[in-house]
Write a protein that holds these residues in place. Sequence first.
Motif, short mmCIF file in Angstrom:
data_model
loop_
_atom_site.label_atom_id
_atom_site.label_comp_id
_atom_site.label_asym_id
_atom_site.label_seq_id
_atom_site.Cartn_x
_atom_site.Cartn_y
_atom_site.Cartn_z
N UNK A 1 16.42 43.31 76.27
CA UNK A 1 16.91 42.38 77.29
C UNK A 1 17.87 41.38 76.66
N UNK A 2 17.52 40.91 75.46
CA UNK A 2 18.40 39.99 74.75
C UNK A 2 19.76 40.62 74.50
N UNK A 3 19.76 41.87 74.07
CA UNK A 3 21.02 42.58 73.81
C UNK A 3 21.81 42.79 75.10
N UNK A 4 21.10 43.04 76.18
CA UNK A 4 21.76 43.22 77.48
C UNK A 4 22.44 41.94 77.92
N UNK A 5 21.76 40.82 77.73
CA UNK A 5 22.34 39.51 78.07
C UNK A 5 23.57 39.26 77.20
N UNK A 6 23.45 39.52 75.90
CA UNK A 6 24.59 39.34 74.99
C UNK A 6 25.80 40.14 75.46
N UNK A 7 25.56 41.39 75.84
CA UNK A 7 26.66 42.25 76.26
C UNK A 7 27.31 41.73 77.55
N UNK A 8 26.49 41.25 78.47
CA UNK A 8 27.01 40.71 79.73
C UNK A 8 27.87 39.49 79.49
N UNK A 9 27.38 38.57 78.67
CA UNK A 9 28.12 37.33 78.41
C UNK A 9 29.39 37.61 77.62
N UNK A 10 29.32 38.52 76.66
CA UNK A 10 30.48 38.80 75.81
C UNK A 10 31.57 39.56 76.56
N UNK A 11 31.18 40.54 77.38
CA UNK A 11 32.16 41.38 78.06
C UNK A 11 32.50 40.87 79.46
N UNK A 12 31.57 40.12 80.06
CA UNK A 12 31.78 39.65 81.43
C UNK A 12 31.48 40.71 82.47
N UNK A 13 30.95 41.86 82.04
CA UNK A 13 30.70 42.98 82.96
C UNK A 13 29.21 43.26 83.04
N UNK A 14 28.72 43.41 84.26
CA UNK A 14 27.32 43.74 84.50
C UNK A 14 27.27 44.74 85.66
N UNK A 15 26.81 45.93 85.39
CA UNK A 15 26.73 46.96 86.41
C UNK A 15 25.43 46.80 87.19
N UNK A 16 25.53 46.88 88.51
CA UNK A 16 24.35 46.72 89.36
C UNK A 16 23.40 47.89 89.12
N UNK A 17 22.12 47.57 88.91
CA UNK A 17 21.13 48.59 88.65
C UNK A 17 20.60 49.16 89.96
N UNK A 18 20.35 50.47 89.97
CA UNK A 18 19.80 51.10 91.18
C UNK A 18 18.31 50.87 91.24
N UNK A 19 17.82 50.64 92.43
CA UNK A 19 16.38 50.38 92.61
C UNK A 19 15.58 51.68 92.54
#
Length: 402
Positions: free
Chosen positions: A384-402
């Motif tokens: 989760x920490x790495x996911x947050x890092x990637x989102x903040x660094x790249x500015x891109x977050x793909x919506x997850x499917x439920x």
Amino acid sequence: MANQKELKDYLLGTRDDKGYLRKDDNNNKVIMLSGKWGSGKTHFWQNVIEEELKKDLKDKSYSYVSLYGKSTIEEIENDIFSQVFFHSIGGENLVTKTTSTFTKYTKRYGKLASSFFDLSELVTALEEESKDNEKRIALERLNNGGIICFDDFERKSKEIDLNDLFGFITQLSLNFKCKIVIILNDDVFKGKEKEIFSSVKEKTVSKYLYYKPSIEELFGLIYNSNKKYKKLDKDFVLKTIEETEELNARIYIQVLDNLLEWIEKVDDDQTEVEVLRCLILVNINFIIYHTMAEKKDRYYIVKGFYNLGFDYNSNRLVGMSGYKEFNNFDEYINYVIENLVNREKSQSEFRKKYQELIEENITIFKSEFFINKWDIAEGIELDIFNKINNFIETGILIKESN
């Protein structure tokens, strides 16, 4: 000392006392509202003062002029006049009346249609209309009680001479007996411009005001400025920001926007308070220092800074408890230099090299102090920490499917 409410009362007044901007005695006065960069001066003016002020101007005009992108005094003057003109024909039907007015003049004066708004040609056209001289009406609205606010002083073009600019502002206030507000950072000018600024402002400015909100005041101002932020837990976000002691409107806006995007696109199990706290802190660190953190066993380091040829374990203060013992970065770095590096007097060459390393990479050292002191990934899984890092660094977050 926080002073948002006091400034509002001073400028607008209370039930029993008119504020500075509402008193006719202050016509032709120039006010300077200064404060630290990012402290939210413009947000305060536009969201707390401006809207309330415009309600009771009645037959007087208000203009808000950003100096950003302006390269001549004439451009500034044109901006002021156009706003006053719009106000004079505006009211509730501003768009309709503006369209109607410009349609009339473009039909008669042709060239206006191609550029929509050329002030010199419009003024000529207006002056030729004897029955409804909007220019005269507009200037009357500015005269003897109108208000002009100049913002973004630090972003003015260097082509505009400060002496000329302040001379223009002084003449506006005197010729039209209007009130003028100048909004700027308290350290806006450097070098020669600072000397000129210090000299001319004394001749121009009648009243100096300083905006110094608390974190709670500034955050509340930003949070309440947009209904979309109501989806977020205000108290929790504020508490996390208060941990860092950062006072900056732009940081708050970016943090709130990224929080909204995160909770809208990730699964519910990734919106727990520990995860959101991590996102806030990673975001703030990235905004201030433009670095990303990597987690080691007991502490964090800045990515890309680990292998610079010195031993972290023996020559850096490591471990979460160690960083948290210090109140601020200066206290921490002084301890590092004076105690850890200076254990042996014979290591003078190493000490010199280490001090040079700190000076050359001061931003990274500050970042590492920040990410360790606040333990930015406390209580969350590494993925989760790495996911947050990637989102903040790249500015891109793909919506997850439920």
